[in-house]
Scaffold this active site. Structure first.
Site, PDB file in Angstrom:
ATOM      1  N   GLU A  84     -52.315 -10.835 -54.197  1.00  0.00           N
ATOM      2  CA  GLU A  84     -51.519  -9.878 -53.427  1.00  0.00           C
ATOM      3  C   GLU A  84     -50.078 -10.319 -53.542  1.00  0.00           C
ATOM      4  O   GLU A  84     -49.728 -11.431 -53.142  1.00  0.00           O
ATOM      5  CB  GLU A  84     -51.920  -9.901 -51.951  1.00  0.00           C
ATOM      6  CG  GLU A  84     -53.277  -9.295 -51.662  1.00  0.00           C
ATOM      7  CD  GLU A  84     -53.639  -9.407 -50.184  1.00  0.00           C
ATOM      8  OE1 GLU A  84     -54.782  -9.082 -49.853  1.00  0.00           O
ATOM      9  OE2 GLU A  84     -52.792  -9.842 -49.376  1.00  0.00           O
ATOM     10  N   ASP A 134     -46.204  -9.176 -39.379  1.00  0.00           N
ATOM     11  CA  ASP A 134     -46.270 -10.534 -39.905  1.00  0.00           C
ATOM     12  C   ASP A 134     -45.787 -11.568 -38.904  1.00  0.00           C
ATOM     13  O   ASP A 134     -44.829 -11.341 -38.164  1.00  0.00           O
ATOM     14  CB  ASP A 134     -45.434 -10.644 -41.188  1.00  0.00           C
ATOM     15  CG  ASP A 134     -46.152  -9.983 -42.359  1.00  0.00           C
ATOM     16  OD1 ASP A 134     -47.278 -10.421 -42.658  1.00  0.00           O
ATOM     17  OD2 ASP A 134     -45.615  -9.028 -42.939  1.00  0.00           O
TER      18      ASP A 134
END
Lengths: 399, 267
Positions: B50, B61
């Site tokens: 990824e 995040d």
């Protein structure tokens, strides 16, 4: 027009709005949408909210004819919708009360909020104290510095104020951090967003809670002025006070003018917060709307003398009102806001917050253009006590 | 290509193990190191990569990946630059499938249709868009399908059972299962993740990869027993941060070798 955005809970305003959120938050938004849809049709909820608005928040707020300012300008009459007189000193309490009651219905004991100028944080902390809810407020360190009085108010009210030191350390980053809290604690926590921004149903719900401003102002204009205003003017950051003022006039022949913060100038990317005037459509904080961004889709830093307008996005309904040309959006810079602040303070003995100070000079210009016999309505969204340090600094005075 | 992703998951399954999915941020710690880093991830045993596309406001995040975003944004890394890094890595021999992972706005600014087309041309195999849930993804999914790249939807612990089928139907290679309510690099993956995977399994025959809160060898092994894929992100970024810039590629390779218990191919 209003049928598209009014009574049904449509997730979009034309091409704007929607729900661009991490999957983990989808269930909470569906639950909230359902709870809100039920509550808005529930007379018991509306009655409880109306009672709190009246006896706790001090509504209806007055509509005030600014006579000295009007005669100085020598044009249309200038009217002020006095949200500065609402409890906690700004319109933010309208939305905080509504959403906190909803959180109670959802059985969520913990409230999180973001704040820029601190007004929404104070309103949320106030309502949480009253309704016995735990309250955590995220605030950029830059804003904490320029709004230390409000930080202390929130703490006195029992809220925890969490400093946010990432990115531009202002409102945008406080929202990011509140979202991170929410994805972590979504099962017990309601995120009490402070403006008509964010994912569906927030823009609609916050608009509805703030529409009391325009509903009252409309009735008061008819009663006190004997007619509707020719134009309604309000400052726009996220845009909750403006959409609350505008919405009840949507179907009327009333010009709607939103004033954004031009900061240090529109020619300086990163040094203004004029999203609708200088931005382009994109997706931020869960909604498709106008944004201040670079060509690669990175969000620009913003600047405004008023922390409450210092945001690179805007409520999606404003984006829609702009593209359909139902409302116009202009910008006033820091210097114009300071001048507006002083004009109103000196001529009326009303000290406005720096946010609505942006709307004063544009309203004066409009009053001049309209001439006698016209009426200009200004949404005076908050009072200026919190801004004394900033204003003194800008005027070169040390307190 | 979706096909390359499906083949790799099938290969890992054939070898009786879960696929190891490794996340790095494009341009972190500096743009010139990304292509070499991708090659070392493959050499260290990653089955799928990824590649994070930097964004100014990564609201799902945690602190570790936020910092990586900030550094990459400050270095001026755009979506177009990310594609350049993929092209470079492919030219230098990268063979494992690669998925671009990030937020919607940089893709919108680039143009959704163009993003899918150019990603396919650059040698990327799919997209994970954190803030584009299946219900908002119609246009982009069609663009991905048209160009043969995969749209990978996410399912979270809060996803209602009745919604899972709908989300799973949007997938064409694998499904990303978010193990915990939280941000990346936050709370550790809980043992009950097996139950979540089992619930998702009722709605799909596609492989399920579990991420969020997976960093230690034990966690990798635990997740590998219940899912077809194990995603590690923050721990790899932490390995990059844990020493000199020159040594970061080696540290990432040894971290991946250690947690996969292999190098090259096959556990």
């Amino acid at each position: 027009m209003s049928t598209e955005t009014g009574s049904d809970l449509s997730p979009r305003f034309g091409e704007f709005g929607g729900r661009y959120i991490p999957e983990v938050l989808v269930a909470a938004h569906e639950e909230l949408e359902e709870a809100y849809e039920t509550a808005r049709r529930d007379p018991a909820f509306q009655l409880e909210l109306a009672d709190l608005q009246r006896h706790y928040a001090g509504r209806p707020t007055p509509l005030y004819l600014a006579e000295r300012l009007t005669s100085e300008v020598g044009g249309a009459r200038i009217w002020l919708k006095r949200e500065d007189l609402a409890h906690t000193g700004a319109h933010k309490i309208n939305n905080a009360l509504g959403q906190a009651l909803l959180a109670k219905r959802l059985g969520k004991p913990r409230i999180i909020a973001e704040t820029g100028a601190g007004q929404h944080g104070v309103a949320t902390a106030t309502v949480c104290a009253k309704l016995n809810l735990e309250c955590v407020v995220y605030m950029g360190t830059e804003d904490i510095q320029r709004q230390s009085l409000n930080v202390f108010r929130m703490k006195m009210l029992g809220a925890e104020v969490v400093p946010v030191d990432s990115g531009s350390r202002t409102l945008k980053d406080a929202i990011n951090e509140a979202m991170r809290d929410w994805v972590t604690n979504v099962r017990t926590t309601h995120y009490l967003i402070g403006s008509a921004i964010g994912p569906h149903p927030f823009p609609t719900m916050v608009r509805d809670f703030q529409a009391v401003i325009g509903q009252e102002a409309r009735a008061q204009m008819l009663e006190q002025a004997g007619r509707l205003p020719d134009v309604a003017v309000a400052c726009v950051g996220g845009g909750s006070n403006a959409i609350g003022l505008f919405h009840p006039f949507i179907d009327d022949p009333v010009r709607l003018v939103g004033v954004e913060a031009a900061g240090e100038g529109l020619a300086a990317p990163g040094r203004n917060a004029a999203t609708l005037v200088a931005g382009s459509p994109g997706v931020l904080h869960g909604t498709r709307t106008y944004l201040l961004q670079d060509e690669a889709g990175q969000i620009l830093e913003t600047h405004s003398i008023s922390a409450g307008l210092d945001y690179p996005g805007v409520g999606p309904e404003h984006s829609w009102l702009k593209t359909t040309e139902r409302a116009e959006y202009i910008a006033a810079d820091d210097a114009e806001a300071l001048e507006g602040f002083q004009r109103l303070t000196r001529s009326e003995g009303i000290i406005p917050a720096l946010e609505p100070s942006h709307a004063i000079l544009p309203a004066i210009r409009l009053a001049g253009e309209l001439g006698e016999g016209g009426d200009v309505l200004i949404g005076l969204s908050g009072r200026g006590d919190k801004d004394m340090h900033t204003v003194a600094g800008a005027l070169g005075v040390t307190l | 290509m979706s096909e390359r992703l499906r083949a790799r998951f099938a290969q890992a399954k054939g070898e009786g193990r879960a696929a190891f999915v490794a996340y790095v941020m494009a341009g972190y710690p500096e743009p010139s190191l990304t292509a070499p880093m991708l090659l070392e991830l493959e050499a260290g045993g990653a089955d799928v990569i990824e590649l994070g596309v930097p964004f100014t406001d990564p609201l799902a995040d945690g602190a570790t990946i936020q910092r990586a975003n900030e550094v990459a944004v400050a270095a001026g890394v755009t979506f177009a630059d990310c594609l350049g890094m993929v092209r470079e890595a492919r030219a230098r021999g990268l063979t494992v499938p690669l998925v671009l992972m990030g937020y919607d706005n940089p893709l919108l600014a680039y143009g959704e249709e163009r993003a899918a087309a150019d990603a396919a041309a650059a040698g990327a195999d799919g997209f994970i868009v954190v803030d584009l849930p299946a219900d908002e993804a119609g246009t982009f999914r069609r663009a991905c399908a048209e160009h043969g790249v995969s749209f990978v939807p996410l399912i979270a612990p809060t996803t209602a059972a009745e919604r899972m089928g709908e989300v799973a139907a949007a997938a064409d290679s694998f499904i990303y299962c978010v193990s915990v309510t939280g941000t990346t690099g936050g709370a550790a993956v809980p043992p009950e993740v097996g139950d979540l995977v089992a619930t998702i399994r009722r709605h799909t025959e596609l492989p399920i990869a579990v991420g969020f809160g997976v960093s230690t060898e034990e966690q990798v092994a635990m997740v590998g027993r219940v899912a077809e894929g194990v995603v590690v992100g923050s721990a790899i970024i932490a390995a990059i941060e844990g020493g000199s810039v020159e040594g970061c590629v080696d540290r990432v390779r040894s971290y991946v070798e250690r947690v996969t218990g292999r190098s090259g191919n096959g556990v």
